[in-house]
Design a protein around this motif. Structure first.
Motif, mmCIF file in Angstrom:
data_model
loop_
_atom_site.group_PDB
_atom_site.id
_atom_site.type_symbol
_atom_site.label_atom_id
_atom_site.label_comp_id
_atom_site.label_asym_id
_atom_site.label_seq_id
_atom_site.Cartn_x
_atom_site.Cartn_y
_atom_site.Cartn_z
ATOM 1 N N LEU C 101 54.460 33.384 51.047
ATOM 2 C CA LEU C 101 53.986 32.011 50.913
ATOM 3 C C LEU C 101 54.376 31.192 52.129
ATOM 4 C CD1 LEU C 101 54.855 31.356 47.161
ATOM 5 C CD2 LEU C 101 52.695 32.099 48.148
ATOM 6 N N LEU C 102 55.624 31.373 52.587
ATOM 7 C CA LEU C 102 56.085 30.603 53.735
ATOM 8 C C LEU C 102 55.242 30.886 54.970
ATOM 9 C CD1 LEU C 102 59.954 30.875 53.335
ATOM 10 C CD2 LEU C 102 58.546 28.809 53.175
ATOM 11 N N GLY C 139 47.318 41.278 39.215
ATOM 12 C CA GLY C 139 46.970 39.883 38.955
ATOM 13 C C GLY C 139 47.920 38.926 39.651
ATOM 14 N N GLN C 140 49.203 39.263 39.604
ATOM 15 C CA GLN C 140 50.190 38.405 40.260
ATOM 16 C C GLN C 140 49.996 38.413 41.774
ATOM 17 O OE1 GLN C 140 53.555 40.427 38.739
ATOM 18 N NE2 GLN C 140 53.605 39.294 36.812
ATOM 19 N N GLN C 141 49.658 39.567 42.308
ATOM 20 C CA GLN C 141 49.406 39.641 43.746
ATOM 21 C C GLN C 141 48.217 38.761 44.123
ATOM 22 O OE1 GLN C 141 49.185 43.378 45.770
ATOM 23 N NE2 GLN C 141 50.921 44.268 44.671
ATOM 24 N N GLN C 142 47.203 38.756 43.259
ATOM 25 C CA GLN C 142 46.029 37.942 43.555
ATOM 26 C C GLN C 142 46.411 36.476 43.570
ATOM 27 O OE1 GLN C 142 42.571 39.173 44.285
ATOM 28 N NE2 GLN C 142 43.090 37.203 45.183
ATOM 29 N N ILE C 146 46.238 33.820 46.715
ATOM 30 C CA ILE C 146 45.611 32.503 46.679
ATOM 31 C C ILE C 146 46.631 31.434 47.071
ATOM 32 C CG2 ILE C 146 44.536 30.769 45.192
ATOM 33 C CD1 ILE C 146 43.414 33.064 43.508
ATOM 34 N N ALA C 147 47.829 31.552 46.505
ATOM 35 C CA ALA C 147 48.882 30.581 46.814
ATOM 36 C C ALA C 147 49.196 30.576 48.305
ATOM 37 C CB ALA C 147 50.136 30.921 46.011
ATOM 38 N N GLU C 161 36.213 38.185 46.394
ATOM 39 C CA GLU C 161 36.291 39.101 45.246
ATOM 40 C C GLU C 161 37.663 39.076 44.588
ATOM 41 O OE1 GLU C 161 33.972 42.346 44.761
ATOM 42 O OE2 GLU C 161 33.045 42.370 46.738
ATOM 43 N N ILE C 162 38.058 37.915 44.093
ATOM 44 C CA ILE C 162 39.393 37.825 43.510
ATOM 45 C C ILE C 162 39.480 38.520 42.148
ATOM 46 C CG2 ILE C 162 40.179 35.806 44.756
ATOM 47 C CD1 ILE C 162 39.261 34.048 42.609
ATOM 48 N N SER C 163 38.358 38.906 41.577
ATOM 49 C CA SER C 163 38.434 39.603 40.291
ATOM 50 C C SER C 163 38.524 41.108 40.452
ATOM 51 C CB SER C 163 37.204 39.255 39.460
ATOM 52 O OG SER C 163 36.067 39.874 40.053
#
Lengths: 288, 340, 234
Positions: C101-102, C139-142, C146-147, C161-163
């Motif tokens: 994230l950083l 799912g958490q990686q996705q 995004i974050a 294609e986030i799904s």
């Protein structure tokens, strides 16, 4: 206790070898580049220190204040101007270009400085020793050099794992394209890594110059020592590289004690033995 | 039935030219001066060394900066046989090949544990070990080296002139042998596998090619050739020392520059490269280390902007090849009445 | 009628000799959610990569906020305010969740998205902040990806294609957070193979078929038949 002193000397020079190795493995870690000219750059640093000394008359350890940024700047320019163009999937360009660079540096130094052997004088500190136990002595300069090596390695680890620059290095090494999506100019990141490597080389070069006679041709041997320290210690682990350097230094010292002509051979044989028996090195980092 | 055609028009011309050149060169002792003969012999040995390095690096993807190990091994082996066992020098050359191959087997087992540039440095370490070991062998002069005894020199031929002719023909013969063997290898099934490895190693492996084994075999074969050439080189020099026998500059740097400038990965490359190299050397004779510096710079420039070398540029521009190595599948048309 | 935030003007994109996009025209207005749907290999990822600066344009132009970004390098495009959530997540495996994230915030653009804000939107990331990225579920990686893109405070977010490869319940969970992102003033381009989810999230729909825009319109107005026809090229 003669053997004790031999081992101590081996350990201390191992620190210098680890410094040779640190710059090498830093670059490999970030951009998968092995710089064949690495040893010759160490020798270049020694000559830069020589020139600084001749121009300003300051002692070698102080001259590091100038030599380090000079070498770092050379590293940045080298990567940005030349070596960035060799990066890619093909193995030959970086290898052959850095090999050509090695030849250029060696012969350039030969043209500028002749093949004469040089040495940087550091004054009284060169021969001072202190006693640690009955019959066991440690040279002050080798000790300082070892301590600096440990500090440099600790600093590099810290930089890699606790700073934004280190984060940038690791991210770019993982995935160049996505690193760009983060706003990282990878050309700049690689150049910073090379600048850092040459800064470490600068320190190693100055210590080399004080410790032993140097001339333009001794570069390749330093590359080989650094390389052997990395392989013995295991890829991807800076502290492993320190251990590798120490093992190499001690092997050489023991070999020299048996017969002066066996010094280098002993080191190579230990390296080959480890390569044969445990090719991943003694303390490899499990790659992710 | 379909068959593979190797020749093209340009390669037919190439082969013809080469045949003519070979005849001329074989007759050189009768039309050339002594110094020219020496120069030619030197050119031949470099063509051979560079071609062998090219096979290793340009085809098998094994970049070695340690081939001087085998050059020196060949030299010291020859001197050992001649000085210690009184073997005829020319015979010693031919024994050197198998010895080189035998030594290469454990060496390969070790250095193949390393990849890429680390492999390269590993080969350098091996060469250093050979050099250090040679310095320890006092029977062969230790650190300062040894000269070929007069008796052995005379045993080669009656007069100095005959000896020089002999060495010249040996150099020519060995080089032709090396090149012929390479062409034969590349035209064979194994050669096809090698070319596949050269073009895309991962794809070659996925196609079932045993990449490791081929690389191993190529490494051993290259050592075979390099060791023989090394024996010849030091027979010519009449003197050997660890420094000269295992010199990185002489046996690796020049070879690499020659191959890079001429063109890696094509058999014509080292030939062109050697010619360019020697022309430059004659022209820039006395520049010493500045000459090496320039060669390094030229090699870098070529590697970055013309990675296929001089021959690569020419061949791609005109579609030439000097030797029949292409693979062109000739399909027999269906209605030609051929039985199947 | 204000100018669109993003204008893709008739771009051709090539992979070597192979042409992947043919004269693609697309517009995104400020605060809008646009979806680009299409079958595998239709060119959706190529389109997003071209906008993000990862691929050079063969022909045509891309304008962002009125300025030409056609020749801009990827790291430059991020600094201007376009962030790509790449296909397959592609978190940095050597970095922890928080470090990922950083580094998303490397470009230091001003805006509401800070580490704190991102953790509010994705609390499960906060719980796992010190774990190495590969330790997270798909799912958490996705969500992390995004974050990470949000950390650059973009004005336009590209979601590729986030799904992909995720269970439907996880996909619903992810899509449930998009409105909060849009509410902060972001525009979105959502590329999807999963039509249902895409149509629910977006207002504008583009359908790509073998590198060409086969259909374009408002989500509510297009019929299933016309979409299927465009999708499959029937």
């Amino acid at each position: 206790m003669q053997w004790g002193n031999v081992i101590i000397q081996g350990v201390l020079i191992g620190g210098l070898y680890a410094m040779f190795a640190a710059g090498l493995s830093l670059i490999f870690g970030v951009m998968r580049l092995v710089n064949i000219a690495h040893g010759d750059l160490i020798v270049l640093a020694a000559y830069v220190a020589l020139m600084v000394r001749q121009a300003l008359g300051i002692d070698p350890l102080t001259s590091l204040i100038l030599v380090t940024p000079i070498m770092a700047a050379i590293g940045y320019a080298l990567q940005r101007g030349l070596l960035n163009r060799t990066l890619g999937d093909d193995l030959l360009p970086p290898l052959l270009v850095t090999f050509g660079l090695s030849v250029i540096i060696q012969n350039g130094l030969l043209e500028l400085f002749t093949a004469d052997s040089r040495r940087l004088q550091a004054g009284a500190i060169e021969i001072q020793t202190f006693q640690v136990a009955e019959g066991l002595w440690i040279g002050v300069l080798p000790f300082i050099q070892f301590a600096v090596a440990v500090i440099v390695i600790a600093a590099l680890q810290s930089l890699f794992y606790r700073t934004p620059l280190g984060r940038a290095f690791r991210a770019t090494s993982d995935d160049q394209a996505v690193a760009q999506l983060m706003g990282l100019d990878t050309r700049h990141v690689f150049a910073m890594a090379m600048a850092l490597s040459l800064a470490v080389i600068a320190i190693a070069g100055v210590f080399l110059a004080v410790r032993a006679n140097f001339d333009p041709a001794i570069g390749p041997a330093r590359l080989i020592f650094g390389f052997e320290a990395v392989i013995i210690g295991g890829l991807g682990n800076m502290w492993g590289t320190l251990a590798g350097g120490i093992i190499l230094g001690v092997s050489q010292a023991i070999g020299a004690q048996i017969d002066p002509g066996w010094q280098l051979l002993a080191g190579h044989i230990v390296f080959l033995a480890i390569l044969a028996v445990r090719p991943q090195g003694l303390f490899p980092k499990v790659s992710g | 039935m379909s068959r593979v055609q190797h020749a093209t028009r340009s390669s037919q011309i190439g082969v013809a030219l080469i045949a003519v050149a070979l005849v001329v060169l074989a007759l050189a002792p009768f039309w050339a001066e002594r110094s020219t003969l020496r120069l030619l012999a030197e050119i031949f040995t470099f063509v051979a060394l560079a071609s062998l390095w090219n096979l290793l690096a340009g085809y098998a993807g094994l970049v070695s900066v340690g081939q001087q190990a085998f050059v020196g091994l060949g030299g010291y082996f020859l001197f050992a046989l001649v000085v210690l066992l009184d073997v005829h020098p020319v015979a010693a050359i031919f024994f050197a090949g198998p010895v080189g191959a035998l030594v290469a087997i454990p060496v390969a087992a070790l250095v193949f544990r390393l990849r890429g540039a680390y492999f390269a440095i590993g080969t350098w370490v091996v060469a250093e070990v050979f050099r250090l070991l040679a310095s320890q062998v006092s029977v062969l002069g230790g650190g300062s080296g040894i000269s070929l005894p007069a008796g052995a020199v005379i045993a080669m031929a009656a007069s100095r002139q005959m000896r020089e002719f002999e060495i010249y023909w040996l150099a020519l013969a060995l080089t032709v042998l090396v090149l012929a063997a390479m062409v034969a290898l590349l035209r064979s099934r194994h050669g096809l596998a090698l070319t596949a490895i050269r073009d895309n190693e991962l794809a070659a492996q996925s196609n079932g090619i045993d990449v490791w084994r081929i690389k191993f075999v190529v490494y051993v074969l290259t050592a075979f050739g390099t060791t023989m050439i090394g024996a010849l080189i030091f027979l010519t020099k009449l003197r050997i020392s660890p420094e000269t026998a295992f010199s990185v500059n002489d046996w690796t740097a020049f070879v690499i520059f020659i191959t890079v400038i001429g063109g890696i990965g094509r058999i014509e490359g080292p030939i062109i490269g050697t010619i360019v190299f020697f022309v430059l050397r004659q022209a820039l004779a006395d520049l010493g280390s500045f000459y090496m510096l320039m060669m390094g710079a030229v090699a870098i420039v070529v590697m970055l902007w013309a990675p296929k070398g001089l021959w690569g540029l020419i061949a791609e521009r005109f579609g030439w090849q000097a030797l029949p190595l292409q693979r062109h599948l000739l399909l027999v048309p269906k209605d030609s009445g051929a039985r199947s | 009628m204000s100018d669109p935030l993003l204008e893709v003007r008739g771009i051709d994109v090539f992979y070597g000799d192979f042409q992947a996009l043919f004269g693609v025209l697309l517009c995104v207005n400020a605060g809008e959610v646009v979806t680009v749907i299409g079958a595998n290999g239709a060119g959706k990822s190529t389109l997003l990569k071209s906008i993000a600066g990862l691929m050079p344009l063969g022909r045509g132009d891309i304008l962002f906020d009125g300025a030409r970004i056609s020749a801009a390098a990827a790291f430059d495009v991020v600094k201007r305010g376009i962030a790509l959530v790449p296909e397959g997540r592609r978190l940095f495996p050597s970095l922890t969740v928080e470090e990922n994230l950083l580094i998303g915030g490397q470009s230091r653009r001003p805006g509401p998205w800070t580490l704190k804000r991102v953790y509010e939107l994705f609390p499960m990331l906060a719980e796992r902040r010190r774990l190495p990225a590969p330790a997270l579920s798909g799912g958490q990686q996705q969500m992390a990806a995004i974050a990470r893109a949000l950390m650059s405070n973009p004005r336009l977010l590209l979601c590729d294609e986030i799904s992909l490869g995720l269970a439907p319940i996880v996909v619903r969970d992810i899509y449930a957070r998009l409105p909060a992102i849009v509410a902060e003033g972001l525009s979105l381009i959502v590329v999807e193979q999963d039509i249902a989810q895409a149509l629910k999230a977006a207002r504008q729909v583009y359908c790509l078929q073998e590198g060409r825009i086969a259909l374009q319109g408002q989500a509510g107005e297009l019929t299933r038949e016309s979409i299927s026809a465009a999708y499959f090229g029937v």
